[in-house]
Design an enzyme around this catalytic site. Structure first.
Site, mmCIF file in Angstrom:
data_model
loop_
_atom_site.group_PDB
_atom_site.id
_atom_site.type_symbol
_atom_site.label_atom_id
_atom_site.label_comp_id
_atom_site.label_asym_id
_atom_site.label_seq_id
_atom_site.Cartn_x
_atom_site.Cartn_y
_atom_site.Cartn_z
ATOM 1 N N LYS A 123 0.817 -1.217 0.000
ATOM 2 C CA LYS A 123 0.000 0.000 0.000
ATOM 3 C C LYS A 123 0.849 1.265 0.000
ATOM 4 O O LYS A 123 0.617 2.199 0.768
ATOM 5 C CB LYS A 123 -0.968 -0.008 1.176
ATOM 6 C CG LYS A 123 -1.948 -1.184 1.144
ATOM 7 C CD LYS A 123 -2.890 -1.173 2.327
ATOM 8 C CE LYS A 123 -3.879 -2.336 2.251
ATOM 9 N NZ LYS A 123 -3.223 -3.655 2.434
ATOM 10 N N ARG A 124 1.828 1.302 -0.872
ATOM 11 C CA ARG A 124 2.725 2.451 -0.949
ATOM 12 C C ARG A 124 2.020 3.631 -1.622
ATOM 13 O O ARG A 124 1.123 3.453 -2.439
ATOM 14 C CB ARG A 124 3.989 2.086 -1.726
ATOM 15 C CG ARG A 124 4.850 1.013 -1.057
ATOM 16 C CD ARG A 124 5.304 1.456 0.327
ATOM 17 N NE ARG A 124 6.319 0.574 0.884
ATOM 18 C CZ ARG A 124 6.204 -0.078 2.030
ATOM 19 N NH1 ARG A 124 5.100 0.036 2.739
ATOM 20 N NH2 ARG A 124 7.178 -0.834 2.483
#
Length: 270
Positions: free
Chosen positions: A89-90
């Site tokens: 979930k960058r």
């Protein structure tokens, strides 16, 4: 030439194994036990999966050895030709986003990464570019599986559209530019715990693979349909609450039986 994540996944059963290791459930030394168990589980389940999803947080919590272990397991999955989704979930901008893209998409050609769209298009474009160059894919968070997701994702803008729908429309537009046959490298995360939203979002994003987390422990049930990747973590990785490869195989077979059962056809007028 790099393998294409989209093509690999599209040719396999629609089930994703989520790897979220808990050291307390393993013997000593725990990291070596996790490594052996995970590799054996991947071998056993590979024919029944379209991908394996590594939850980066559980490895990062184990420090540098845990982070190294995740990368070993990613390499192991690719050795047996199992597509990989790195659930990290960058989301950041400029050179930082480019660095994240290099760390995951470019380092593992043909793999995918989950990303957060909250910072806007300039936070997403480096990931889209890296996916195109590496044959990978990007799963953008659109409507997540957690109960509190509506706090921000369901907020309506001045046009009356909820935020998740605006994100979906953006994803759909980007997906058109990155299609690989039927499907696009620009994909989306939509929680299996929100079936009503799923129907709406499949219509909005017809060419995006949809990763559906929440199967099993979070209360989601298998969802049938083209391009729908049903993801189970605890229910498959720790069936019955503990490492158990035979039981994981049985659970995967049960999910696939449900996913592969033909949808009921409506009665046609005589």
């Amino acid at each position: 030439m790099n393998s294409e994540f989209v093509e690999e996944v599209g040719a396999r059963p629609p089930l994703v194994l989520g790897v979220d290791p808990r050291p307390a459930l393993h013997g000593n030394p725990p990291l070596e036990s996790i490594r052996r168990y995970t590799l054996e589980l991947l071998e056993a389940l590979a024919p029944k999966l379209c991908a394996v999803k590594f939850q980066a947080a559980f490895f990062e919590a184990l420090g540098a050895p845990g982070f190294a272990l995740m990368h070993q397991l990613i390499s192991g999955a690719r050795v047996i030709s199992l597509p990989v989704i790195i659930d990290a979930k960058r989301g950041d901008i400029g050179s930082t986003a480019e660095a994240y893209a290099r760390a995951y998409l470019e380092a593992y050609p043909g793999s995918a990464l989950t990303v957060n769209p909250y910072l806007g298009s300039d936070a997403l474009e480096p990931f889209f570019q890296a996916a195109q160059q590496s044959g990978g894919a990007v799963f953008v968070l659109v409507k997540t599986s957690n109960p509190g997701s509506g706090l921000f994702q369901d907020v309506q803008g001045s046009d009356g559209k909820p935020l998740y729908r605006r994100v979906a429309e953006y994803v759909a537009a980007q997906a058109e530019a990155q299609r690989v046959g039927q499907w696009s490298r620009v994909a989306a995360v939509v929680g299996a715990t929100y079936p009503t939203h799923l129907e709406e979002l499949r219509g909005l994003m017809p060419h995006s693979l949809l990763l559906l987390p929440g199967l099993g422990a979070q209360g989601g049930t298998p969802v049938r349909g083209a391009g729908l990747l049903n993801a189970a973590s605890r229910a498959l990785y720790y069936p019955g609450g503990q490492p158990d490869i035979p039981r994981a195989v049985q659970q995967a077979e049960a999910y696939l039986q449900e996913l592969q059962t033909p949808l009921p056809q409506p009665d046609l007028p005589q």
